[in-house]
Scaffold this motif. Structure first.
Motif, PDB file in Angstrom:
ATOM      1  N   MET A 197       0.820  -1.211   0.000  1.00  0.00           N
ATOM      2  CA  MET A 197       0.000   0.000   0.000  1.00  0.00           C
ATOM      3  C   MET A 197       0.854   1.260   0.000  1.00  0.00           C
ATOM      4  N   MET A 198       0.343   2.302  -0.645  1.00  0.00           N
ATOM      5  CA  MET A 198       1.053   3.585  -0.663  1.00  0.00           C
ATOM      6  C   MET A 198       0.063   4.727  -0.474  1.00  0.00           C
ATOM      7  N   VAL A 199       0.300   5.535   0.558  1.00  0.00           N
ATOM      8  CA  VAL A 199      -0.405   6.809   0.681  1.00  0.00           C
ATOM      9  C   VAL A 199       0.378   7.774  -0.216  1.00  0.00           C
ATOM     10  N   MET A 200      -0.276   8.324  -1.229  1.00  0.00           N
ATOM     11  CA  MET A 200       0.442   9.076  -2.256  1.00  0.00           C
ATOM     12  C   MET A 200      -0.063  10.503  -2.415  1.00  0.00           C
ATOM     13  N   SER A 201       0.871  11.438  -2.570  1.00  0.00           N
ATOM     14  CA  SER A 201       0.487  12.851  -2.741  1.00  0.00           C
ATOM     15  C   SER A 201       0.257  13.194  -4.209  1.00  0.00           C
ATOM     16  N   GLU A 202      -0.478  14.277  -4.425  1.00  0.00           N
ATOM     17  CA  GLU A 202      -0.660  14.832  -5.773  1.00  0.00           C
ATOM     18  C   GLU A 202       0.683  15.284  -6.344  1.00  0.00           C
ATOM     19  N   LYS A 203       1.553  15.742  -5.451  1.00  0.00           N
ATOM     20  CA  LYS A 203       2.870  16.232  -5.879  1.00  0.00           C
ATOM     21  C   LYS A 203       3.688  15.105  -6.524  1.00  0.00           C
ATOM     22  N   LEU A 204       3.630  13.914  -5.926  1.00  0.00           N
ATOM     23  CA  LEU A 204       4.344  12.766  -6.505  1.00  0.00           C
ATOM     24  C   LEU A 204       3.730  12.396  -7.854  1.00  0.00           C
ATOM     25  N   LEU A 205       2.417  12.429  -7.931  1.00  0.00           N
ATOM     26  CA  LEU A 205       1.737  12.097  -9.185  1.00  0.00           C
ATOM     27  C   LEU A 205       2.159  13.062 -10.304  1.00  0.00           C
ATOM     28  N   LYS A 206       2.221  14.353  -9.959  1.00  0.00           N
ATOM     29  CA  LYS A 206       2.638  15.373 -10.946  1.00  0.00           C
ATOM     30  C   LYS A 206       4.077  15.122 -11.389  1.00  0.00           C
ATOM     31  N   LYS A 207       4.910  14.770 -10.413  1.00  0.00           N
ATOM     32  CA  LYS A 207       6.311  14.496 -10.743  1.00  0.00           C
ATOM     33  C   LYS A 207       6.408  13.295 -11.674  1.00  0.00           C
ATOM     34  N   ALA A 208       5.606  12.261 -11.394  1.00  0.00           N
ATOM     35  CA  ALA A 208       5.651  11.031 -12.206  1.00  0.00           C
ATOM     36  C   ALA A 208       5.434  11.335 -13.691  1.00  0.00           C
ATOM     37  N   GLU A 209       4.592  12.321 -13.972  1.00  0.00           N
ATOM     38  CA  GLU A 209       4.313  12.675 -15.376  1.00  0.00           C
ATOM     39  C   GLU A 209       5.575  13.097 -16.127  1.00  0.00           C
ATOM     40  N   THR A 210       6.586  13.507 -15.385  1.00  0.00           N
ATOM     41  CA  THR A 210       7.821  13.984 -16.018  1.00  0.00           C
ATOM     42  C   THR A 210       8.938  12.938 -16.011  1.00  0.00           C
ATOM     43  N   VAL A 211       8.677  11.798 -15.388  1.00  0.00           N
ATOM     44  CA  VAL A 211       9.732  10.785 -15.222  1.00  0.00           C
ATOM     45  C   VAL A 211       9.568   9.662 -16.253  1.00  0.00           C
TER      46      VAL A 211
END
Lengths: 356, 356
Positions: A197-211
């Motif tokens: 399980m992962m509690v995930m932030s919007e910030k990480l999701l936004k970053k993922a779009e660039t990785v």
């Protein structure tokens, strides 16, 4: 033979929880599953007091520890370690082709803000550490560390391995505001292993779009998209989801504050016993884990001692990593109770007396 | 309500198999687990008639489909597809930064040696395809394809997605000599989802040593090292391992040839029924799957039909991918019997007659 486990994980699972796995199978794309998935996520959010997404994937916690790195980091992280699992997170980042700046904290010591002064440079994309280091039994204050990370570099993502702390010690997730908090079913949730399980932030999701090169199985963009529809991305362990839903009801009925207090009580009981009967607790005072007590072995022949304990129906854990030969471990988490811990210690007393 | 599943997966699991999950928990580093792990691997080798290592990791089959690419390929693969899951394998390779030469075979058609004539060039490190394409119900002859791959490029690794064929249709693994054959628990093994398995060659392991960025969770070198000691690399779903061990005994008691015949019989029954009562089977004759019958939908209002079927206690699967609107699917795998399939079809007859 069957034994009561006071282990570091997989931990003891109550028979009624194991039984919850035997509901007739459903498919992971059915309406029934959708309702189950939604219920599980909502109950977890309530228990952990967070509004962030909680993602689920089949696997041990390691699969999302790898996933957070693959999704959130293009080139460079700062890895803080004070034990084997901190070392492992660094290893995971490196094996995924990332460069890791390392901060080594002494084994048995807590990670403090002072350890990373001036280290969270501009090119650091994420800082990762273990909340409750399972090899040394140290609980660090993740809020203190996260605040220090952000004061130096507000862009750096905060990644926390909460494998043996989530659901047992209060992580204060709202204040913490971490970008990934990862844990699994077989520790403080007191379930069989199988879901990460992962509690995930919007910030990480936004970053993922660039990785680039985020892979498939734990691509957070894909996982989140399915999670928004109350589905998992790939086939999830359905029987374990039944048990997770059942167990979350039991956990919410106990109440999280009561649960945190129960764990504190168990940690304290073992600590007092270790001071009185053996060679004390390994980690420094003030930062001791309530879920895993790491005891100094001293003169104790642990193999013989553990063999006697197992023959009486109890199992604990040996030491781990660099301090394997100096320590052993008692798991106080999940559905374990203070009365159960006292019973274990009384059996341990008997064995020690026989040997004396 | 509880239903008997004739789905593509997760499939129906017998109550006694579900019950095998409820044995008291053990840790994944105990002697008891070691014996369990060894027993499970040996029984799988016996059933599949192979001497190759069979590796296990927590997760759906996708985790090892990703793992085989990360371990076996530095730059370039050849991906052959004749449906959604072939497309997915290509997607997985690309999301892991590999370049994929693609061969597109018509939906409903089998992959034949002729489709890859002259395509397995020197720079192709692996060729991957799906043995039994779950979206179209086509079973391709993997032996024919593998022989063609090796005749063109003996260095190319052979990667097979056997998710809906292993344990139900004879893959002739000895002759096949593939480098990775991947499947999971929730299909023809008739278990809950949660463990991914790979039959792995020494050749793939040797190749992995030369491939950077293999990651951690499915690093075959690490997994194999632990497997040699009869352990998993990371915490494996222990309760499901109990059920897997129990189910393998049932499977070996039935006998693999009898199991393959039973699946053939079920596939034939559905095919005859579809020809007589509805609009026939979607894929070409001679290459039809025995585990998943993909039926032409024709004039049938599937949503209404399925709703009536579910209200009578049966569940099948809708169409998938590009042919979702043209087809629906019946799963004939796992512990499903010819008598059970006949019963399902008789209920389907009743519903069709009512509507007529």
């Amino acid at each position: 033979m069957s034994r009561t486990l006071f282990t570091v994980g997989p931990v003891n699972v109550e028979q009624e929880v194991l039984q919850a796995q035997t509901k007739p199978m459903i498919t992971h794309r059915s309406k029934e599953y959708k309702a189950l998935h939604q219920a599980v996520e909502e109950k977890m959010k309530k228990a952990l007091e967070t509004d962030m997404d909680i993602l689920m994937v089949g696997g041990s916690a390691s699969v999302f520890l790898e996933g957070m790195i693959r999704n959130g980091v293009k080139e460079k992280t700062l890895g803080i370690t004070n034990g084997s699992f901190g070392d492992r997170s660094i290893e995971i980042a490196e094996l995924n082709g990332k460069t890791v700046d390392k901060v080594q904290v002494g084994w048995g010591k807590a990670i403090r803000a002072e350890h990373i002064k001036g280290k969270v440079k501009k090119d650091i994309e994420a800082v990762h550490w273990v909340s409750n280091e399972s090899s040394t039994g140290v609980f660090s204050d993740s809020n203190e560390i996260a605040d220090e990370v952000r004061s130096q570099n507000p862009n750096a993502l905060v990644f926390i391995d909460a494998v043996t702390s989530a659901f047992a010690m209060d992580l204060k997730l709202k204040k913490l505001d971490a970008d990934a908090v990862v844990f699994g079913t077989q520790k403080a949730l007191a379930l069989p292993p199988g879901i990460s399980m992962m509690v995930m932030s919007e910030k990480l999701l936004k970053k993922a779009e660039t990785v680039p090169n985020r892979g498939f199985y734990t691509d957070l963009i894909k996982v989140k998209k399915q999670n928004d529809e109350n589905y998992a991305l790939t086939t999830i362990p359905v029987s374990l989801m039944f048990a997770l839903d059942f167990q979350l009801d039991r956990i919410l009925a106990e109440g999280m504050q009561a649960r945190y207090r129960r764990h504190k009580e168990m940690g304290d009981i073992v600590e007092k016993w270790a001071d009185k009967k053996l060679y004390g607790i390994f980690p420094e005072k003030g930062y001791r884990s309530n879920t895993i007590s790491v005891l100094n072995k001293g003169e104790l022949d642990f193999a013989k001692f553990h063999s006697a304990l197992k023959s009486r129906g109890y199992e604990i854990s040996e030491g781990y990593g660099n301090i394997k030969d100096k320590t052993f471990r008692i798991g106080n988490m999940g559905d374990t109770t203070p009365a159960g811990v006292k019973k274990l210690l009384s059996v341990m007393d008997e064995i020690l007396e026989e040997k004396a």
